[in-house]
Design an enzyme around this catalytic site. Structure first.
Site, PDB file in Angstrom:
ATOM      1  N   LYS A   1       6.552   8.688  -6.493  1.00 46.41           N
ATOM      2  CA  LYS A   1       6.191   7.367  -7.027  1.00 46.41           C
ATOM      3  C   LYS A   1       4.714   7.073  -6.759  1.00 46.41           C
ATOM      4  O   LYS A   1       4.085   7.753  -5.951  1.00 46.41           O
ATOM      5  CB  LYS A   1       7.101   6.297  -6.424  1.00 46.41           C
ATOM      6  CG  LYS A   1       7.028   6.204  -4.909  1.00 46.41           C
ATOM      7  CD  LYS A   1       8.229   5.442  -4.342  1.00 46.41           C
ATOM      8  CE  LYS A   1       8.115   5.332  -2.839  1.00 46.41           C
ATOM      9  NZ  LYS A   1       9.373   4.889  -2.213  1.00 46.41           N
TER      10      LYS A   1
ATOM     11  N   TYR B   1     -24.229  -6.437   3.640  1.00 50.28           N
ATOM     12  CA  TYR B   1     -23.845  -7.842   3.535  1.00 50.28           C
ATOM     13  C   TYR B   1     -23.531  -8.403   4.916  1.00 50.28           C
ATOM     14  O   TYR B   1     -22.856  -7.759   5.718  1.00 50.28           O
ATOM     15  CB  TYR B   1     -22.614  -7.991   2.651  1.00 50.28           C
ATOM     16  CG  TYR B   1     -22.892  -7.706   1.196  1.00 50.28           C
ATOM     17  CD1 TYR B   1     -23.778  -8.504   0.467  1.00 50.28           C
ATOM     18  CD2 TYR B   1     -22.265  -6.640   0.553  1.00 50.28           C
ATOM     19  CE1 TYR B   1     -24.030  -8.244  -0.873  1.00 50.28           C
ATOM     20  CE2 TYR B   1     -22.506  -6.380  -0.779  1.00 50.28           C
ATOM     21  CZ  TYR B   1     -23.389  -7.185  -1.488  1.00 50.28           C
ATOM     22  OH  TYR B   1     -23.634  -6.925  -2.805  1.00 50.28           O
TER      23      TYR B   1
HETATM   24  C1  LIG Z   1       9.708   5.875  -1.210  1.00 50.07           C
HETATM   25  C2  LIG Z   1      11.104   6.287  -0.995  1.00 50.07           C
HETATM   26  C3  LIG Z   1      11.396   7.468  -0.302  1.00 50.07           C
HETATM   27  C4  LIG Z   1      10.337   8.317   0.371  1.00 50.07           C
HETATM   28  O1  LIG Z   1       9.930   7.682   1.562  1.00 50.07           O
HETATM   29  P1  LIG Z   1       8.869   8.388   2.546  1.00 50.07           P
HETATM   30  O2  LIG Z   1       8.847   7.497   3.724  1.00 50.07           O
HETATM   31  O3  LIG Z   1       7.572   8.401   1.818  1.00 50.07           O
HETATM   32  O4  LIG Z   1       9.384   9.749   2.807  1.00 50.07           O
HETATM   33  C5  LIG Z   1      12.720   7.859  -0.218  1.00 50.07           C
HETATM   34  N1  LIG Z   1      13.702   7.104  -0.779  1.00 50.07           N
HETATM   35  C6  LIG Z   1      13.453   5.951  -1.423  1.00 50.07           C
HETATM   36  C7  LIG Z   1      14.569   5.170  -1.997  1.00 50.07           C
HETATM   37  C8  LIG Z   1      12.152   5.501  -1.547  1.00 50.07           C
HETATM   38  O5  LIG Z   1      11.904   4.352  -2.184  1.00 50.07           O
END
Ligand SMILES: *Cc1c(COP(=O)(O)O)cnc(C)c1O
Length: 364
Positions: free
Chosen positions: A34, A260
């Protein structure tokens, strides 16, 4: 071209996948990609992780991009779909969906799909974000089982505290795991269904959760899922090097300031490098003076306030570094997790926050 880029190592991705396999040798890997593969570039990362059995993404567009690039793996939409039209398209591509609420079941019941769709039925095991409470799980399952549009049903949950510190980790996961197991045991023929529970923290710390699928995200990218523990302690390798260049050098006398708000004032003669990276590239503005940064392979520190497109670093001890010198914002010399901690956040946020204007290039 502006001298800043995120260099992505295929070898590091493959190494980190091997670490997943070593911890969970009997599970299939659903690589979680994702947020543009945690900021690393969806398709490049998927190519490097070709050996994974599945890819999980959030948006239908991402799933279609993977499909059109020719990937044959199982592709899962992690929040399922939000409307019936999307459901039809999703089913026509053969993607899997998470089902986490009654509205999504209704959508499946009230639509006519050409092909039945695989469902990952999500249980709320205590995080109270998405999913059916354990006492509502059987009823949800029964409705899906009776629905002609549904093919396989995978049992899944996501733990709220898998990343809790080691001394407490057993209780952090054992109670929700027990509640998950109790809830699925009353389902007829429950052993015929695959189970998917483990994120990165669970892959590393909770072998009892590994089951049929594991769902690692962050560990594939070589950052830590466990705050306070560097990724290197798990033998993970950073996949991204965020590199820029020095674009100007300023020689300050004692009493002169930079940037800044004049947040840094020299107390002695100081050689300052101006770096082609700012908060609009995804480098957190809230990082304090003195955060680690590497120039020409040598560790030094940031100075002054981060601006939109530039920031400063101390070159006093690196006299050979001129305009054009390579600067590492994070990567193998500056762990993203160390910076994240200094910024009061986690590596996930820094990696996902790399701006689209930063070019991504694969280095091996
Ligand atoms: C993002 C996500 C993962 C992966 O999590 P990590 O901590 O990055 O390994 C796994 N399962 C679900 C449902 C997620 O949303």
């Amino acid at each position: 071209m502006r001298p800043i880029q995120a260099s992505i190592s295929f070898k590091a991705l493959q190494h980190n996948l091997a670490v997943v396999r070593k911890h969970a040798p009997n599970a299939k890997v659903m690589a979680v990609l994702k947020a543009n593969a945690y900021g690393h570039g969806l398709l490049d990362v998927a190519h490097a992780l070709q050996a994974a059995e599945g890819f999980a993404v959030l948006r239908l567009n991402e799933a279609i991009d993977l499909h059109e690039a020719g990937f044959q793996q199982k592709i899962l939409l992690l929040q399922g779909v939000f409307d019936a039209g999307t459901l039809e398209i999703t089913a026509s591509f053969g993607f899997d969906i998470v089902v986490h609420c009654a509205q999504q079941i209704e959508m499946l019941e009230n639509t006519q799909l050409k092909h039945p769709i695989n469902v990952h039925l999500k249980m709320n095991s205590g995080m109270n974000r998405l999913g059916f409470k354990p006492d509502k799980y059987l009823a949800a399952f029964n409705r899906l089982k009776a629905c002609v549009n549904v093919a396989d049903i995978v049992f899944m949950t996501h733990f709220a505290n898998a990343d809790a510190d080691l001394t407490r980790y057993q209780e952090a996961v054992s109670a929700p795991l027990q509640c998950f197991q109790n809830a699925i045991k009353i389902i007829p023929n429950y052993v015929n269904h695959a189970i998917s529970l483990a994120n990165s923290a669970s892959v590393l710390h909770h072998p009892q959760t590994h089951s049929d699928w594991v769902r690692p995200g962050i560990m594939l990218f070589g950052a830590t899922p466990v705050s306070g523990k560097l990724a290197s302690t798990f033998n993970l390798k950073p996949v991204m090097q965020l590199n820029a260049e020095i674009i100007a050098v300023q020689n300050l006398k004692a009493g002169e300031s930079i940037g800044y708000g004049n947040r840094f004032t020299a107390t002695k003669a100081t050689r300052v490098g101006v770096v082609a990276c700012g908060y609009a590239d995804g480098y957190p503005r809230r990082l304090p003076n003195g955060s680690p940064i590497a120039v020409n392979g040598q560790l030094t520190k940031t100075l002054g306030r981060v601006s939109m497109d530039m920031m400063f670093c101390d070159l006093t001890g690196i006299p050979a570094a001129e305009t054009g010198a390579v600067v590492q914002l994070w990567g193998d010399q500056v762990p993203v997790d160390t910076l994240a901690e200094a910024a009061g956040t986690i590596g996930y946020e820094l990696l996902c926050g790399v701006a689209p204007r930063v070019t991504i290039e694969v280095i091996d």
